[in-house]
Write a protein that holds these residues in place. Sequence first.
Motif, PDB file in Angstrom:
ATOM      1  N   ILE A   1      -6.540   3.353  -5.036  1.00  0.00           N
ATOM      2  CA  ILE A   1      -5.348   3.431  -4.193  1.00  0.00           C
ATOM      3  C   ILE A   1      -5.788   3.333  -2.737  1.00  0.00           C
ATOM      4  O   ILE A   1      -6.788   3.948  -2.339  1.00  0.00           O
ATOM      5  CB  ILE A   1      -4.620   4.775  -4.439  1.00  0.00           C
ATOM      6  CG1 ILE A   1      -4.166   4.852  -5.901  1.00  0.00           C
ATOM      7  CG2 ILE A   1      -3.437   4.934  -3.502  1.00  0.00           C
ATOM      8  CD1 ILE A   1      -3.713   6.231  -6.330  1.00  0.00           C
ATOM      9  N   HIS A   2      -5.059   2.580  -1.951  1.00  0.00           N
ATOM     10  CA  HIS A   2      -5.456   2.360  -0.561  1.00  0.00           C
ATOM     11  C   HIS A   2      -5.026   3.522   0.333  1.00  0.00           C
ATOM     12  O   HIS A   2      -4.397   3.351   1.385  1.00  0.00           O
ATOM     13  CB  HIS A   2      -4.903   1.024  -0.063  1.00  0.00           C
ATOM     14  CG  HIS A   2      -5.703  -0.143  -0.569  1.00  0.00           C
ATOM     15  ND1 HIS A   2      -5.910  -0.374  -1.902  1.00  0.00           N
ATOM     16  CD2 HIS A   2      -6.357  -1.140   0.092  1.00  0.00           C
ATOM     17  CE1 HIS A   2      -6.645  -1.470  -2.050  1.00  0.00           C
ATOM     18  NE2 HIS A   2      -6.924  -1.949  -0.857  1.00  0.00           N
TER      19      HIS A   2
ATOM     20  N   ARG B   1       0.826  -1.212   0.000  1.00  0.00           N
ATOM     21  CA  ARG B   1       0.000   0.000   0.000  1.00  0.00           C
ATOM     22  C   ARG B   1       0.856   1.257   0.000  1.00  0.00           C
ATOM     23  O   ARG B   1       0.497   2.262  -0.627  1.00  0.00           O
ATOM     24  CB  ARG B   1      -0.950  -0.012   1.202  1.00  0.00           C
ATOM     25  CG  ARG B   1      -2.000  -1.089   1.095  1.00  0.00           C
ATOM     26  CD  ARG B   1      -2.942  -1.131   2.268  1.00  0.00           C
ATOM     27  NE  ARG B   1      -3.826  -2.285   2.187  1.00  0.00           N
ATOM     28  CZ  ARG B   1      -4.868  -2.478   2.959  1.00  0.00           C
ATOM     29  NH1 ARG B   1      -5.175  -1.598   3.891  1.00  0.00           N
ATOM     30  NH2 ARG B   1      -5.626  -3.544   2.812  1.00  0.00           N
ATOM     31  N   LEU B   2       1.973   1.225   0.688  1.00  0.00           N
ATOM     32  CA  LEU B   2       2.881   2.373   0.661  1.00  0.00           C
ATOM     33  C   LEU B   2       3.390   2.613  -0.766  1.00  0.00           C
ATOM     34  O   LEU B   2       3.467   3.765  -1.225  1.00  0.00           O
ATOM     35  CB  LEU B   2       4.056   2.139   1.618  1.00  0.00           C
ATOM     36  CG  LEU B   2       3.728   2.130   3.113  1.00  0.00           C
ATOM     37  CD1 LEU B   2       4.989   1.844   3.921  1.00  0.00           C
ATOM     38  CD2 LEU B   2       3.109   3.456   3.558  1.00  0.00           C
ATOM     39  N   ALA B   3       3.737   1.532  -1.467  1.00  0.00           N
ATOM     40  CA  ALA B   3       4.179   1.658  -2.855  1.00  0.00           C
ATOM     41  C   ALA B   3       3.049   2.184  -3.742  1.00  0.00           C
ATOM     42  O   ALA B   3       3.275   2.978  -4.669  1.00  0.00           O
ATOM     43  CB  ALA B   3       4.678   0.305  -3.366  1.00  0.00           C
TER      44      ALA B   3
ATOM     45  N   MET C   1       0.612   4.191  -2.786  1.00  0.00           N
ATOM     46  CA  MET C   1       0.466   5.625  -2.513  1.00  0.00           C
ATOM     47  C   MET C   1       1.526   6.432  -3.250  1.00  0.00           C
ATOM     48  O   MET C   1       1.232   7.501  -3.811  1.00  0.00           O
ATOM     49  CB  MET C   1       0.558   5.878  -1.002  1.00  0.00           C
ATOM     50  CG  MET C   1      -0.551   5.271  -0.183  1.00  0.00           C
ATOM     51  SD  MET C   1      -0.232   5.458   1.599  1.00  0.00           S
ATOM     52  CE  MET C   1      -1.209   4.117   2.264  1.00  0.00           C
ATOM     53  N   LYS C   2       2.745   5.934  -3.261  1.00  0.00           N
ATOM     54  CA  LYS C   2       3.822   6.620  -3.977  1.00  0.00           C
ATOM     55  C   LYS C   2       3.504   6.714  -5.458  1.00  0.00           C
ATOM     56  O   LYS C   2       3.716   7.757  -6.098  1.00  0.00           O
ATOM     57  CB  LYS C   2       5.141   5.876  -3.761  1.00  0.00           C
ATOM     58  CG  LYS C   2       6.332   6.526  -4.446  1.00  0.00           C
ATOM     59  CD  LYS C   2       7.607   5.723  -4.197  1.00  0.00           C
ATOM     60  CE  LYS C   2       8.792   6.336  -4.942  1.00  0.00           C
ATOM     61  NZ  LYS C   2      10.034   5.544  -4.730  1.00  0.00           N
ATOM     62  N   ASN C   3       2.968   5.640  -6.025  1.00  0.00           N
ATOM     63  CA  ASN C   3       2.586   5.635  -7.434  1.00  0.00           C
ATOM     64  C   ASN C   3       1.495   6.677  -7.697  1.00  0.00           C
ATOM     65  O   ASN C   3       1.562   7.442  -8.666  1.00  0.00           O
ATOM     66  CB  ASN C   3       2.105   4.241  -7.818  1.00  0.00           C
ATOM     67  CG  ASN C   3       1.643   4.145  -9.263  1.00  0.00           C
ATOM     68  OD1 ASN C   3       0.480   4.395  -9.564  1.00  0.00           O
ATOM     69  ND2 ASN C   3       2.553   3.780 -10.145  1.00  0.00           N
ATOM     70  N   GLY C   4       0.481   6.725  -6.818  1.00  0.00           N
ATOM     71  CA  GLY C   4      -0.610   7.682  -6.995  1.00  0.00           C
ATOM     72  C   GLY C   4      -0.151   9.123  -6.866  1.00  0.00           C
ATOM     73  O   GLY C   4      -0.627  10.006  -7.593  1.00  0.00           O
ATOM     74  N   LEU C   5       0.759   9.373  -5.946  1.00  0.00           N
ATOM     75  CA  LEU C   5       1.282  10.734  -5.787  1.00  0.00           C
ATOM     76  C   LEU C   5       1.984  11.207  -7.058  1.00  0.00           C
ATOM     77  O   LEU C   5       1.924  12.397  -7.397  1.00  0.00           O
ATOM     78  CB  LEU C   5       2.241  10.787  -4.598  1.00  0.00           C
ATOM     79  CG  LEU C   5       1.602  10.770  -3.217  1.00  0.00           C
ATOM     80  CD1 LEU C   5       2.672  10.632  -2.132  1.00  0.00           C
ATOM     81  CD2 LEU C   5       0.774  12.031  -2.981  1.00  0.00           C
ATOM     82  N   GLY C   6       2.628  10.291  -7.762  1.00  0.00           N
ATOM     83  CA  GLY C   6       3.276  10.660  -9.019  1.00  0.00           C
ATOM     84  C   GLY C   6       2.274  11.161 -10.043  1.00  0.00           C
ATOM     85  O   GLY C   6       2.516  12.165 -10.734  1.00  0.00           O
TER      86      GLY C   6
ATOM     87  N   HIS D   1      -8.882   5.100   8.844  1.00  0.00           N
ATOM     88  CA  HIS D   1      -9.063   3.991   7.916  1.00  0.00           C
ATOM     89  C   HIS D   1      -8.877   4.443   6.479  1.00  0.00           C
ATOM     90  O   HIS D   1      -8.300   3.717   5.657  1.00  0.00           O
ATOM     91  CB  HIS D   1     -10.450   3.374   8.104  1.00  0.00           C
ATOM     92  CG  HIS D   1     -10.657   2.116   7.340  1.00  0.00           C
ATOM     93  ND1 HIS D   1     -11.189   2.087   6.066  1.00  0.00           N
ATOM     94  CD2 HIS D   1     -10.387   0.822   7.654  1.00  0.00           C
ATOM     95  CE1 HIS D   1     -11.253   0.843   5.640  1.00  0.00           C
ATOM     96  NE2 HIS D   1     -10.771   0.053   6.573  1.00  0.00           N
ATOM     97  N   ASN D   2      -9.350   5.639   6.161  1.00  0.00           N
ATOM     98  CA  ASN D   2      -9.237   6.123   4.793  1.00  0.00           C
ATOM     99  C   ASN D   2      -7.825   6.523   4.414  1.00  0.00           C
ATOM    100  O   ASN D   2      -7.551   6.788   3.237  1.00  0.00           O
ATOM    101  CB  ASN D   2     -10.198   7.288   4.567  1.00  0.00           C
ATOM    102  CG  ASN D   2     -11.616   6.813   4.333  1.00  0.00           C
ATOM    103  OD1 ASN D   2     -11.918   6.195   3.325  1.00  0.00           O
ATOM    104  ND2 ASN D   2     -12.489   7.072   5.289  1.00  0.00           N
ATOM    105  N   LEU D   3      -6.921   6.564   5.387  1.00  0.00           N
ATOM    106  CA  LEU D   3      -5.515   6.790   5.081  1.00  0.00           C
ATOM    107  C   LEU D   3      -4.826   5.516   4.614  1.00  0.00           C
ATOM    108  O   LEU D   3      -3.697   5.572   4.114  1.00  0.00           O
ATOM    109  CB  LEU D   3      -4.787   7.343   6.310  1.00  0.00           C
ATOM    110  CG  LEU D   3      -5.175   8.764   6.739  1.00  0.00           C
ATOM    111  CD1 LEU D   3      -4.494   9.112   8.055  1.00  0.00           C
ATOM    112  CD2 LEU D   3      -4.806   9.776   5.660  1.00  0.00           C
ATOM    113  N   MET D   4      -5.499   4.360   4.778  1.00  0.00           N
ATOM    114  CA  MET D   4      -4.864   3.097   4.390  1.00  0.00           C
ATOM    115  C   MET D   4      -5.823   2.130   3.703  1.00  0.00           C
ATOM    116  O   MET D   4      -5.471   0.968   3.480  1.00  0.00           O
ATOM    117  CB  MET D   4      -4.242   2.419   5.619  1.00  0.00           C
ATOM    118  CG  MET D   4      -5.159   2.306   6.793  1.00  0.00           C
ATOM    119  SD  MET D   4      -4.299   1.704   8.281  1.00  0.00           S
ATOM    120  CE  MET D   4      -5.457   2.221   9.556  1.00  0.00           C
ATOM    121  N   ASP D   5      -7.025   2.619   3.341  1.00  0.00           N
ATOM    122  CA  ASP D   5      -7.968   1.749   2.655  1.00  0.00           C
ATOM    123  C   ASP D   5      -8.932   2.573   1.812  1.00  0.00           C
ATOM    124  O   ASP D   5      -8.705   3.769   1.606  1.00  0.00           O
ATOM    125  CB  ASP D   5      -8.725   0.853   3.642  1.00  0.00           C
ATOM    126  CG  ASP D   5      -8.896  -0.560   3.102  1.00  0.00           C
ATOM    127  OD1 ASP D   5      -9.549  -0.710   2.046  1.00  0.00           O
ATOM    128  OD2 ASP D   5      -8.380  -1.518   3.704  1.00  0.00           O
TER     129      ASP D   5
END
Length: 465
Positions: free
Chosen positions: A363-364, A322-324, A326-331, A408-412
Motif C-alpha cells: 500500500i502506498h 493511492r487514496l483508494a 489506503m482506504k482498502n488497507g485501513l479496512g 514520502h512514506n505517507l504516499m509511497d
Amino acid sequence: MAEKLERRLEGLFDHHGVLCVFFALIILTMLKAGNIGIIGGMGVMLCCAGLMQGGAKADMWILVPLILYNLFSAAASYVTFKNVVEGYASTQLIFPAVYLMMACMDEGELQLLRRLSALWAGAAACQVLLRFTWQAMDGGMGRAGGMLGNPNAMGIFLVLGWFLLQDGNEDRDGQECSPECGIQRPAAIKSLEPVLLAALALTLSMGSFLSMAAGIGVLAVQKAGRDSRKAALWHGIRVLAKASLAVGTGILMYIGSDQTDGPWICIVIFLYIFALAWQWERFDRFLKKYRAAAAAIAAMGFMVAAAAVMARPNSAYTFLERLAMMKNGLGYFISRPLLGVGPYQWRGLNLYDADPYFNTYHIHNVFVHVGAELGAGALAMMAAVGIRCFLKKKAYVRRAGCAAFLCHNLMDTGFFYPGIVVMAMIMGGEPGSGGRQLKAGTVRALFGGLGAVFAWNLYWYIRMT
C-alpha cells in the motif's frame, strides 16, 4: 603523493565500523527490496564487527522500538507462515544492527559516514544520468529507476542524498560554519548537487518532489524561528533557485529523449550538467550576491513544476488511486488489528475483494500497510521511531531530511527498500543525541543476540534453497 594516500587509507581502515555500515549501504542499495540470504550473511558480519566495539551511546527511544517492531513483525510471520523468517523481519532486522553500530561511533566517524554516503548517492545519480543518456541514444526510455529499479524509490533515495549534501555547512543550530571550523563539506561533495537534482528529475517521482519540498519547508520554518524571516526567505529563495536550474535541466533532458526526434540532444545536456557541477560553487556565490537574479530563477521553478506534470500527465490519477488503496488497507487493519493479515498477504486479499485491484505488493502509505499486514503493535513502534527521529534536537538540515522521508512514506513504499532506510538513518540518525551510555558488555550482548538471529535466517535460507 603515494605516501599521503597510504596514510589516508590507513586512517580510513582504522574506522572499520564506518566501513562496515558504508559497505552495507552499498549492498542494500543494489539488493533493491532485499534478499534473506545476503542480508543474513551481511548481518552476521556486521554483528561480528560490532562484537569488537567498546561502549555505545544510543537513543533507547529509537533502539528499543526498532527491536520491538521486528518482534511484532516476526510474530505476524509466525502466525502466517509458521516460521519467523518469511516476511519482513528477516531483512528489516538489519535496521537495529546498523543503528547500534552507528551508536558506537563518535561524531567524527558519523561525519565521515555521512560524507561517504553522500558520495555514494552522487555515484547513484551519475549511474542514472549515464544509463538514461545511453538508452536515449538506443531508442529512448521511460522514467529512470536507477540502481533501485523503481523510479519512486530512486527518487526518495536521491532526495535523502541531497539533504546529506546540505549537511556539513551548518552546526546543530543551523548557523553557517566558517571554513576554519573544519567540518565543511569538501568541494567535490558540494559539486554533486546539480547531478543529484538532475537525476531526481529523470525519475519524475512526484512524491519525491513533494517530500523534498516538505523538507525544505521545515528547514525554512526552523531558520525563520532562529533568524529573521527575511534571512530565512532569502535562504529559501537561493535553495529554490539552485533546485530550479538543476531539476529543470533534468526535465529538459527527459523531454529531449521522449518528445523529440533528436535524442543526441541528451548528450549535450549530459555534458552541460557536469559543466554545471564544475561551476556550482561559483553559481552559488552569484545567487548570494545578486538577489534579484536568484528570485527570478527561483520563480522559474513554477515552470519546471508545470513541465514535470506535463511530462507525467497521469500523476493526478495515481494520487487518487493511492487514496483508494489506503482506504482498502485501513479496512483490513480494522478487521485484524492485533497482528494484521500477515506479511505479503494484502496483495492476494485485494485481488479477490470488492475494491479495485491495485496490482502492487505494498500500500502506498507505509503506516497503513504496516498496520494492515503486521498489526497495531508494529505500527505503534514504527510511529514511535518516526516521531522521535523528527522531534529530537539535531542539526536543522537533518530534521528537514527526516521530515522529507516521513512525508514520502505517507504516499509511497520507500520503507520496504532497506537501502533507502539505511540512507535515511545515516542522514538523520544521531544516536548520541539524547542517548544513553551502554557498557561494552551490553553492546556485545545485543550484537551477539542479533548475530544469532541473522545466522539462523541464513541457515534457514540455505536449507530452503
